[in-house]
Design an enzyme around this catalytic site. Structure first.
Site, PDB file in Angstrom:
ATOM      1  N   GLY A 245      41.279  40.992  40.747  1.00 12.54           N
ATOM      2  CA  GLY A 245      40.095  40.435  41.400  1.00 12.54           C
ATOM      3  C   GLY A 245      40.344  39.014  41.851  1.00 12.54           C
ATOM      4  O   GLY A 245      40.144  38.670  43.000  1.00 12.54           O
ATOM      5  N   PHE A 246      40.745  38.166  40.913  1.00 11.07           N
ATOM      6  CA  PHE A 246      41.147  36.786  41.187  1.00 11.07           C
ATOM      7  C   PHE A 246      40.026  35.940  41.797  1.00 11.07           C
ATOM      8  O   PHE A 246      40.284  34.922  42.422  1.00 11.07           O
ATOM      9  CB  PHE A 246      42.387  36.754  42.082  1.00 11.07           C
ATOM     10  N   GLY A 514      36.264  34.760  30.150  1.00 13.63           N
ATOM     11  CA  GLY A 514      35.909  36.092  29.683  1.00 13.63           C
ATOM     12  C   GLY A 514      36.168  36.295  28.196  1.00 13.63           C
ATOM     13  O   GLY A 514      35.242  36.483  27.410  1.00 13.63           O
ATOM     14  N   THR A 600      49.815  40.562  26.392  1.00 12.12           N
ATOM     15  CA  THR A 600      49.047  40.459  27.637  1.00 12.12           C
ATOM     16  C   THR A 600      48.847  38.999  28.031  1.00 12.12           C
ATOM     17  O   THR A 600      48.733  38.693  29.218  1.00 12.12           O
ATOM     18  CB  THR A 600      47.693  41.177  27.506  1.00 12.12           C
ATOM     19  N   GLY A 669      43.702  32.837  32.032  1.00 14.95           N
ATOM     20  CA  GLY A 669      43.820  33.606  33.269  1.00 14.95           C
ATOM     21  C   GLY A 669      44.199  32.751  34.462  1.00 14.95           C
ATOM     22  O   GLY A 669      44.777  33.244  35.423  1.00 14.95           O
ATOM     23  N   GLU A 670      43.855  31.479  34.422  1.00  7.35           N
ATOM     24  CA  GLU A 670      44.052  30.653  35.612  1.00  7.35           C
ATOM     25  C   GLU A 670      45.064  29.544  35.439  1.00  7.35           C
ATOM     26  O   GLU A 670      45.714  29.120  36.397  1.00  7.35           O
ATOM     27  CB  GLU A 670      42.699  30.101  36.079  1.00  7.35           C
TER      28      GLU A 670
HETATM   29 MO1  MOS Z   1      38.342  33.461  38.904  1.00  7.57          MO
HETATM   30  S1  MOS Z   1      38.591  32.388  40.637  1.00  7.57           S
HETATM   31  O1  MOS Z   1      37.217  32.509  38.079  1.00  7.57           O
HETATM   32  O2  MOS Z   1      37.906  34.999  39.251  1.00  7.57           O
END
Ligand code: MOS
Length: 720
Positions: A245-246, A514, A600, A669-670
């Site tokens: 998704g990103f 998340g 992961t 994630g980022e």
């Molecule tokens: Mo990310 S840009 O918070 O899906």
């Protein structure tokens, strides 16, 4: 949290490597994605997008198309149902692109103008491509340039202030022993998730059901309810497996089109976007033009820090790429300024894309800091270490735990940074010039309200219901580990249900929040369930359920700066004959709290770093100024780093335990992408002696820059 420690001691699931719960289903093809779940009586919608960049629709010649084989209907602004785009959604006002077919105005190339629905996908596509739409064209402007006359100051920058300012910048810059004042440019970039956006909508027992691919089912369900003025309880959105998704997978035209069509046709309708359509319909990262001014004392201590970032938005909606946010939490100075500016162009609206703000912002800031280190004659790590802020440079708040120096230390050791000759252009291997570079990374550790339910089943299992989204990250598997530890049972006794708006509200798979947000809710419910079970008695057939809601708990979070950190190291080789840059090594060392699943987690970080490499060297959406459209809206023309581009990437982490943090887990994630482009650009400078301040660092740019440098050297010779 003492309970957390105890729990970890009991099962040790958190912190242990676990393969994905659904991994076997995914690799065998058993896992079904939104565009491939079968439905009886399924009809297929195909969107028709504008072929002009600005103007009005004069007519949609749908007559001939309606007679084509299999065609069921054609929707456009002349016949589509009305929707409400004036509501305030979960993340602000909706992007008007989801208000499908509400008027005849075209604000950019690739704006949705019609939907053709047919019995088969092929028939829908054939008819959509045959549909003639006539336009009245107007002149357009798609040219993003620094100093564009339309530049203005937005009210806010992506949930924070547009500008911050303290101290007298001009005075501090004048007094500084060393000054860097440079401009940096990043191009337009696209999310390009592997799985295109896809939704199937149908009415079932008086409820609207949408099977979709998104980053938050509750989010999309609530937006659809608002848009179609439906009772929120009558909308259900499911999203079992998501192929990336990103930031691009929220409410988008495909769900809206499917809902409109199913409402009219009384049968399930599926709309899948093509790769090309994704370029104009689901957002992108704005190009940026950034100016960074740094002023430092002789010892490298910053006296002035100034960062102004220009990005673009569309004429119909405002979005700010908050690139100047980086300095607000990373570098302090007596005089400190950060500003966002925007220009409205006849282009689609940009949106959040993996590390929005931090990704382009860190390229500019971390390049400029490297340039400052060069001027000061200091090692770039030492310069950064000397500038570690005591409190948040803008907020003034204390840092909950700031583990940046630990990342540098471990990274430098593993990379072999010690003894690096700082002088550029010295190492050579045949036609390759070699260099190394580094950069710092940070990403905020936020948390969003979530609800969860945990049920003790009579068969000895526990069912965890948390409306998480697994967009490829391993969220489902992470929740198994979190629940196992919280319940003090083995992971094999945990079943997790996610990705269904009927599970209730929860934070989205976004903002790297998340796992942190969902874990908190799962733990609270699990703690309560353990208390209920401690009362004794047998478990009834429906089980015993405990529920949680973190809305209040997160409100009580102490006011502190909470972030993840990272140190990125790169080794680059530059071919002096072709201008090709090859990254030979990437190492990222991160501090991201408790790591739930090392397997992961490492994938996430390596994926983020791969994005950073791709950003540094390859990715660039190109717009044709004459037509206003993209010239490379596909994966052939828009190159995303492929296997052959990616070297051995190592990602690891240091201890980042914060006993005061209520969750302990931070996101990752980022942060993997943050700083990578700067580390590579800094390595390219170290290899060649030439600074690249414009991404991507393409072979033609490397050759042109080398030619320029030679020209300057010749002039210097003549002048001497
Ligand atoms: Mo990310 S840009 O918070 O899906």
């Amino acid at each position: 949290m003492t309970t957390t420690t105890e729990n970890t001691a009991v099962t040790g699931a958190v912190g242990s490597a676990r393969t994905r719960v659904e991994g076997r289903d995914k690799v065998t093809g058993a896992a079904r994605y939104a565009g491939e779940i079968p439905f009886a009586e399924l009809a297929h919608g195909w969107l028709v997008l504008s072929t002009v960049t600005r103007g009005r629709i004069r007519s949609v010649e749908d007559g001939p198309v309606r007679d084509m084989p299999g065609v069921l209907t054609v929707l456009h602004h002349g016949n589509a149902p009305r929707v409400d785009t004036g509501y305030m959604g979960f993340l602000g006002r909706p992007n008007p692109v989801v208000g499908l077919f509400q008027h005849d105005r075209v604000p950019f190339m690739g704006w949705p103008v019609a939907l053709v629905v047919a019995e088969t996908s092929e028939q829908a596509r054939e008819a959509a491509e045959a549909l003639e739409v006539r336009y009245e064209e107007e002149a357009h402007d798609v040219g993003f340039t620094a100093g564009h006359p339309g530049t203005y100051t937005p009210d806010a920058a992506s949930m924070s202030d547009a500008d911050t300012a303290k101290g007298d910048l001009a005075a501090r810059l004048r007094e500084a022993a060393f000054v860097v004042d440079e401009e940096y440019f990043t191009p337009e970039e696209h999310h390009n998730s592997m799985e295109p956006h896809a939704a199937t909508a149908r009415w079932e027992g008086g409820r609207l059901e949408v099977v979709d691919s998104n980053q938050g089912t509750f989010w999309v369900a609530s937006e659809l309810a608002s848009l179609f003025s439906l009772d929120p309880g009558s909308v259900r959105v499911r999203s079992e497996h998501v192929g990336g998704g990103f930031g691009s997978k929220g409410l988008a035209p495909h769900q809206v089109a499917a809902v409109m069509a199913t409402t009219l046709l009384h049968r399930p309708v599926r709309v899948v976007l093509t790769r090309r359509q994704m370029f104009s319909l689901v957002g992108f990262r704005s190009p940026t033009a950034q100016r960074v001014k740094l002023g430092a004392d002789t010892d490298g201590r910053l006296r002035a820090f100034d960062h102004e970032a220009l990005s673009l938005t569309s004429t119909v909606h405002e979005f700010v790429e908050a690139s100047a946010g980086v300095g607000r939490v990373m570098y302090d100075a007596d005089a400190h300024g950060t500003r966002h500016r925007l220009v409205r162009l006849d282009v689609p609206t940009p949106t959040w894309m993996r590390a929005p703000g931090e990704a382009p912002g860190s390229f500019a800031v971390e390049s400029a800091v490297d340039e400052l280190a060069e001027k000061c004659g200091l090692d770039p790590i030492e310069l950064r270490a000397r500038n570690e802020p005591a409190v948040g440079p803008v907020s003034g708040l204390p840092f909950a735990r700031r583990s940046l120096l630990a990342c540098f230390e471990e990274g430098a050791r593993r990379f072999g940074w010690a003894g690096r000759d700082p002088r550029p252009g010295l190492r050579r291997e045949g036609r390759w010039l070699l260099g190394t570079g580094m950069a710092a990374a940070t990403f905020s550790a936020g948390v969003g309200a979530s609800t969860a339910a945990v049920t003790a089943e009579p068969d000895g299992h526990f069912t965890v219901r948390i409306n998480a989204s697994d967009i490829g990250t391993g969220a489902r598997t992470a929740m198994v580990s979190v629940a196992a530890d919280a319940l003090r049972v083995g992971p094999d006794r945990i079943r997790v249900r996610i990705g269904d708006s009927d599970l209730g509200p929860a934070w989205i798979a976004g903002g790297s929040m998340g796992t942190r947000s969902w874990a908190w809710a799962v733990r609270l419910a699990a703690d309560e369930l353990r208390e209920l079970l401690a009362l004794g008695g047998s478990i009834p057939p429906e089980g015993i359920t405990a529920r949680s809601d973190t809305s209040e708990a997160i409100g009580a979070l102490a006011q502190k700066e909470r972030h993840s950190y990272g140190a990125q190291f790169a080794e680059a080789a530059v071919d002096i004959t072709t201008g090709e840059v090859r990254v030979r090594r990437l190492l990222g060392i991160f501090a991201a709290g408790t790591v739930v699943n090392p397997l992961t987690a490492r994938s996430q970080l390596v994926g983020g770093m791969t994005w950073g490499l791709s950003m540094a060297l390859h990715e660039e959406a190109v717009r044709d100024p004459a037509s206003g459209g993209y010239v490379n809206a596909d994966l052939a023309g828009y190159h995303v780093a492929a296997h052959a581009d990616v070297p051995h990437i190592e990602a690891d982490w240091v201890d980042d335990h914060d006993p005061e943090d209520p969750v302990g887990i931070k996101g990752l994630g980022e942060i993997g992408i943050v700083g990578v482009a700067a580390a590579i650009a800094n390595a390219v400078w170290h290899a060649t002696g030439v600074r690249h301040r414009r991404l991507p660092i393409r072979p033609d740019r490397v050759l042109a820059a080398a030619e320029q440098a030679r020209g300057r050297a010749r002039e210097d010779d003549r002048g001497a």
